[in-house]
Scaffold this motif. Structure first.
Motif, PDB file in Angstrom:
ATOM      1  N   ARG A 117       0.816  -1.275  -0.034  1.00  0.00           N
ATOM      2  CA  ARG A 117       0.072   0.030   0.032  1.00  0.00           C
ATOM      3  C   ARG A 117       0.973   1.303  -0.033  1.00  0.00           C
ATOM      4  NH1 ARG A 117      -2.293   0.212   6.331  1.00  0.00           N
ATOM      5  NH2 ARG A 117      -0.587   1.232   7.237  1.00  0.00           N
ATOM      6  N   VAL A 118       0.163   2.285  -0.278  1.00  0.00           N
ATOM      7  CA  VAL A 118       0.817   3.651  -0.195  1.00  0.00           C
ATOM      8  C   VAL A 118       0.193   4.434   1.036  1.00  0.00           C
ATOM      9  CG1 VAL A 118       0.984   5.978  -1.287  1.00  0.00           C
ATOM     10  CG2 VAL A 118       1.077   3.807  -2.720  1.00  0.00           C
ATOM     11  N   ALA A 119       1.026   4.635   2.336  1.00  0.00           N
ATOM     12  CA  ALA A 119       0.954   5.553   3.208  1.00  0.00           C
ATOM     13  C   ALA A 119       0.739   6.877   3.252  1.00  0.00           C
ATOM     14  CB  ALA A 119       1.270   4.788   4.679  1.00  0.00           C
ATOM     15  N   VAL A 120      -0.326   7.714   3.775  1.00  0.00           N
ATOM     16  CA  VAL A 120      -0.192   8.870   3.747  1.00  0.00           C
ATOM     17  C   VAL A 120      -0.277   9.820   5.147  1.00  0.00           C
ATOM     18  CG1 VAL A 120      -1.166  11.066   2.584  1.00  0.00           C
ATOM     19  CG2 VAL A 120      -1.489   8.760   1.541  1.00  0.00           C
ATOM     20  N   PHE A 121       0.859  10.806   5.130  1.00  0.00           N
ATOM     21  CA  PHE A 121       0.913  11.398   6.379  1.00  0.00           C
ATOM     22  C   PHE A 121       0.995  12.981   6.076  1.00  0.00           C
ATOM     23  CE2 PHE A 121       3.063   7.406   6.986  1.00  0.00           C
ATOM     24  CZ  PHE A 121       2.547   6.836   8.557  1.00  0.00           C
ATOM     25  N   SER A 122       0.429  13.726   6.931  1.00  0.00           N
ATOM     26  CA  SER A 122       0.864  15.147   6.953  1.00  0.00           C
ATOM     27  C   SER A 122       2.123  15.386   7.240  1.00  0.00           C
ATOM     28  CB  SER A 122       0.005  16.130   7.703  1.00  0.00           C
ATOM     29  OG  SER A 122       0.186  15.858   9.401  1.00  0.00           O
ATOM     30  N   SER A 123       2.586  16.586   6.890  1.00  0.00           N
ATOM     31  CA  SER A 123       3.954  16.837   7.299  1.00  0.00           C
ATOM     32  C   SER A 123       4.292  16.953   8.881  1.00  0.00           C
ATOM     33  CB  SER A 123       4.567  18.025   6.793  1.00  0.00           C
ATOM     34  OG  SER A 123       3.673  19.291   7.227  1.00  0.00           O
ATOM     35  N   ASP A 124       3.082  17.208   9.457  1.00  0.00           N
ATOM     36  CA  ASP A 124       3.195  17.151  11.038  1.00  0.00           C
ATOM     37  C   ASP A 124       3.139  15.700  11.728  1.00  0.00           C
ATOM     38  OD1 ASP A 124       3.605  19.826  11.225  1.00  0.00           O
ATOM     39  OD2 ASP A 124       1.312  20.076  11.126  1.00  0.00           O
ATOM     40  N   ASP A 126       0.423  13.667  11.095  1.00  0.00           N
ATOM     41  CA  ASP A 126      -0.828  12.952  11.385  1.00  0.00           C
ATOM     42  C   ASP A 126      -1.091  12.051  10.244  1.00  0.00           C
ATOM     43  OD1 ASP A 126      -1.491  14.653  13.456  1.00  0.00           O
ATOM     44  OD2 ASP A 126      -1.883  16.397  12.010  1.00  0.00           O
ATOM     45  N   TRP A 127      -1.770  11.024  10.548  1.00  0.00           N
ATOM     46  CA  TRP A 127      -2.205   9.996   9.602  1.00  0.00           C
ATOM     47  C   TRP A 127      -3.297  10.421   8.582  1.00  0.00           C
ATOM     48  CZ3 TRP A 127      -0.723   5.531   7.274  1.00  0.00           C
ATOM     49  CH2 TRP A 127      -1.820   4.593   6.775  1.00  0.00           C
ATOM     50  N   LEU A 128      -3.231  10.388   7.535  1.00  0.00           N
ATOM     51  CA  LEU A 128      -4.018  10.890   6.602  1.00  0.00           C
ATOM     52  C   LEU A 128      -4.927   9.701   5.786  1.00  0.00           C
ATOM     53  CD1 LEU A 128      -2.341  13.950   4.736  1.00  0.00           C
ATOM     54  CD2 LEU A 128      -3.941  13.670   6.982  1.00  0.00           C
ATOM     55  N   GLY A 129      -4.395   8.330   5.896  1.00  0.00           N
ATOM     56  CA  GLY A 129      -4.964   7.381   5.194  1.00  0.00           C
ATOM     57  C   GLY A 129      -4.032   6.461   4.312  1.00  0.00           C
ATOM     58  N   SER A 130      -4.602   5.487   3.521  1.00  0.00           N
ATOM     59  CA  SER A 130      -3.645   4.651   2.938  1.00  0.00           C
ATOM     60  C   SER A 130      -4.476   4.213   1.413  1.00  0.00           C
ATOM     61  CB  SER A 130      -3.127   3.465   3.545  1.00  0.00           C
ATOM     62  OG  SER A 130      -4.049   2.694   3.951  1.00  0.00           O
ATOM     63  N   TRP A 131      -4.079   3.644   0.617  1.00  0.00           N
ATOM     64  CA  TRP A 131      -4.885   2.904  -0.575  1.00  0.00           C
ATOM     65  C   TRP A 131      -3.764   1.816  -0.997  1.00  0.00           C
ATOM     66  CZ3 TRP A 131      -1.893   4.813  -4.810  1.00  0.00           C
ATOM     67  CH2 TRP A 131      -1.185   5.864  -4.687  1.00  0.00           C
ATOM     68  N   GLY A 132      -4.346   0.892  -1.691  1.00  0.00           N
ATOM     69  CA  GLY A 132      -3.526  -0.200  -2.316  1.00  0.00           C
ATOM     70  C   GLY A 132      -3.918  -1.606  -1.528  1.00  0.00           C
ATOM     71  N   SER A 133      -3.790  -2.905  -2.464  1.00  0.00           N
ATOM     72  CA  SER A 133      -3.851  -4.005  -1.867  1.00  0.00           C
ATOM     73  C   SER A 133      -2.985  -4.998  -2.796  1.00  0.00           C
ATOM     74  CB  SER A 133      -5.426  -4.426  -1.850  1.00  0.00           C
ATOM     75  OG  SER A 133      -5.789  -4.462  -3.217  1.00  0.00           O
ATOM     76  N   ASN A 134      -2.867  -6.179  -2.059  1.00  0.00           N
ATOM     77  CA  ASN A 134      -2.102  -7.065  -2.737  1.00  0.00           C
ATOM     78  C   ASN A 134      -2.709  -7.831  -4.160  1.00  0.00           C
ATOM     79  OD1 ASN A 134      -0.892 -10.475  -2.448  1.00  0.00           O
ATOM     80  ND2 ASN A 134       0.410  -8.735  -3.116  1.00  0.00           N
ATOM     81  N   GLY A 135      -2.047  -7.780  -5.216  1.00  0.00           N
ATOM     82  CA  GLY A 135      -2.348  -8.435  -6.220  1.00  0.00           C
ATOM     83  C   GLY A 135      -1.848  -7.717  -7.559  1.00  0.00           C
ATOM     84  N   PHE A 141      -0.834  -4.076  -5.864  1.00  0.00           N
ATOM     85  CA  PHE A 141       0.669  -3.957  -5.834  1.00  0.00           C
ATOM     86  C   PHE A 141       0.941  -5.381  -5.475  1.00  0.00           C
ATOM     87  CE2 PHE A 141      -0.525   0.421  -4.179  1.00  0.00           C
ATOM     88  CZ  PHE A 141      -0.096   0.896  -5.686  1.00  0.00           C
ATOM     89  N   ASP A 142       2.244  -5.587  -5.951  1.00  0.00           N
ATOM     90  CA  ASP A 142       3.078  -6.743  -5.454  1.00  0.00           C
ATOM     91  C   ASP A 142       4.685  -6.150  -5.009  1.00  0.00           C
ATOM     92  OD1 ASP A 142       4.281  -9.021  -4.808  1.00  0.00           O
ATOM     93  OD2 ASP A 142       4.286  -9.994  -6.733  1.00  0.00           O
ATOM     94  N   LYS A 143       4.713  -5.817  -3.747  1.00  0.00           N
ATOM     95  CA  LYS A 143       5.968  -5.304  -3.447  1.00  0.00           C
ATOM     96  C   LYS A 143       6.196  -4.121  -4.045  1.00  0.00           C
ATOM     97  CE  LYS A 143       7.847  -9.784  -2.190  1.00  0.00           C
ATOM     98  NZ  LYS A 143       6.532 -10.569  -2.409  1.00  0.00           N
ATOM     99  N   PRO A 144       5.506  -3.034  -3.717  1.00  0.00           N
ATOM    100  CA  PRO A 144       5.818  -1.548  -4.266  1.00  0.00           C
ATOM    101  C   PRO A 144       7.045  -1.044  -3.759  1.00  0.00           C
ATOM    102  CG  PRO A 144       3.986  -1.582  -2.697  1.00  0.00           C
ATOM    103  CD  PRO A 144       4.289  -3.000  -2.809  1.00  0.00           C
TER     104      PRO A 144
END
Length: 351
Positions: A117-124, A126-135, A141-144
């Motif tokens: 997956r791709v994880a998203v954080f603010s510059s401070d 803070d957790w903003l979310g994620s997207w992606g799955s295996n496949g 993705f397969d090992k991005p």
């Protein structure tokens, strides 16, 4: 003494090193990637090791003064002897973080090989979310690994296990893809790093094919650079590439323990093998541990410390600073490209 490499109308000057081996705080543990943000802030991804999952993090500090700001991310839980994705897929988890880049709003995007997956954080932080799955389908993705963001905040992901490049919007909407397994033009064998130049062209470190491939913004093949070997202009498992505003190409030649620099015509202009000095953080630790400093003074072979050992991530910024992630020595070595007209006006120990 300041180290300089004067070649082809430019001077590459080593300035300083940031980092030391630490599981937390002022140091890194198996760093793999770096990104430079506003206000001279640097973000370094530590992949660490599975037996020290608590050291998987993003360290935030300043470049010039090496001021420690804090850490972003947290390690996922471990299930038995192996990591359990069901337990580790929690907000802010980093299991096998691989690459990092910033969008126009200074949000951080981090690829994770284990969580696919791709994880998203603010510059401070803070957790903003994620997207992606295996496949192998769209949006999977397969090992991005490598990640790069263009001027319109489109995100290009190196999908290593699927031997392709995928393009997304900043909110994770699939746009397009290209590539397949092989050694021909536009084919890949475990690609890793990626960057985008000022013209929008895309460069991919084709790891197992020991080359750099260049594409236009739509994924059309333009050219290829390199072949297998340890001679000048050859690569042994290149992991990353950066391109500066003048079009110079900087390649992290990982298994040859060096950085090779090429001009806009793919001609080699110089090779860096490392010039590290002790970082400010390392000096602070030695000041607090005089016995450790004494042991260093009597140790043999310390001159080898200056050399790269597994340079894996590489970045250049608008100030012509080059950042080399020296993975096996837990540090970032920093150089600066200087117009020869101004050589002598800079203090070698500063930026």
């Amino acid at each position: 003494m300041t180290t300089e490499y004067r070649v082809h109308g430019a001077t590459f000057r080593y300035t300083h090193t940031i980092g030391r081996g630490e599981e937390a705080g002022t140091g890194f543990k198996n760093p793999v990637a770096v990104a430079i943000g506003a206000n001279d802030v640097m973000y370094v991804v530590s992949r660490s090791y599975d037996y020290r999952a608590d050291a998987k993090r993003i360290t935030v500090c300043t470049v010039r003064d090496q001021d420690y700001i804090g850490e972003i991310g947290n390690a996922g839980r471990l299930g038995g002897d192996m990591m359990d994705p069901g337990e580790s897929d929690i907000d802010g988890s980093l299991i096998w973080p691989t690459a990092i880049d910033l969008d126009s709003e200074e949000n951080l995007y981090v690829t994770d090989e284990w969580l696919n997956r791709v994880a998203v954080f603010s510059s401070d932080g803070d957790w903003l979310g994620s997207w992606g799955s295996n496949g192998s389908g769209e949006g999977q993705f397969d090992k991005p690994s490598g990640l790069a963001i263009d001027s319109e905040d489109n995100i290009f992901i190196v999908d290593t296990g699927n031997n392709r490049i995928q393009k997304y919007s900043k909110d994770g909407k699939f746009i397009s893809q290209w590539g397949e397994h092989g050694s021909g033009e536009g084919q890949f064998d475990m690609p890793w790093g990626i960057t985008i130049d000022s013209h929008g062209d895309i460069y991919v470190a084709d790891w197992r094919n020991d080359r750099i491939q260049k594409f236009d913004s739509s994924g059309k093949f333009i050219s290829s650079l390199g072949s297998t070997g340890d001679k000048e202009g050859q690569f042994n498992r290149p992991t990353d590439i950066a391109v500066d505003k003048d079009g110079l190409q900087y390649v992290a030649d990982w298994d040859n323990d060096r950085v090779q620099i090429f001009d806009q015509h793919d001609d080699l202009i110089t090779i860096l093998t490392g010039d590290a000095t002790l970082s400010k953080w390392a000096e602070t630790k030695l000041d607090a541990n005089p016995d450790m400093r004494l042991q260093r003074e009597i140790a043999q072979g310390l001159e080898r410390e200056r050399l790269f050992r597994g340079p894996i991530g590489i970045e250049v910024d608008d100030e012509n600073r080059l950042f080399v992630v020296d993975s096996q020595r837990n540090r970032v070595q920093i150089y600066r490209k200087i117009d020869p007209t101004f050589v002598g006006l800079y203090d070698g120990g500063r930026l």
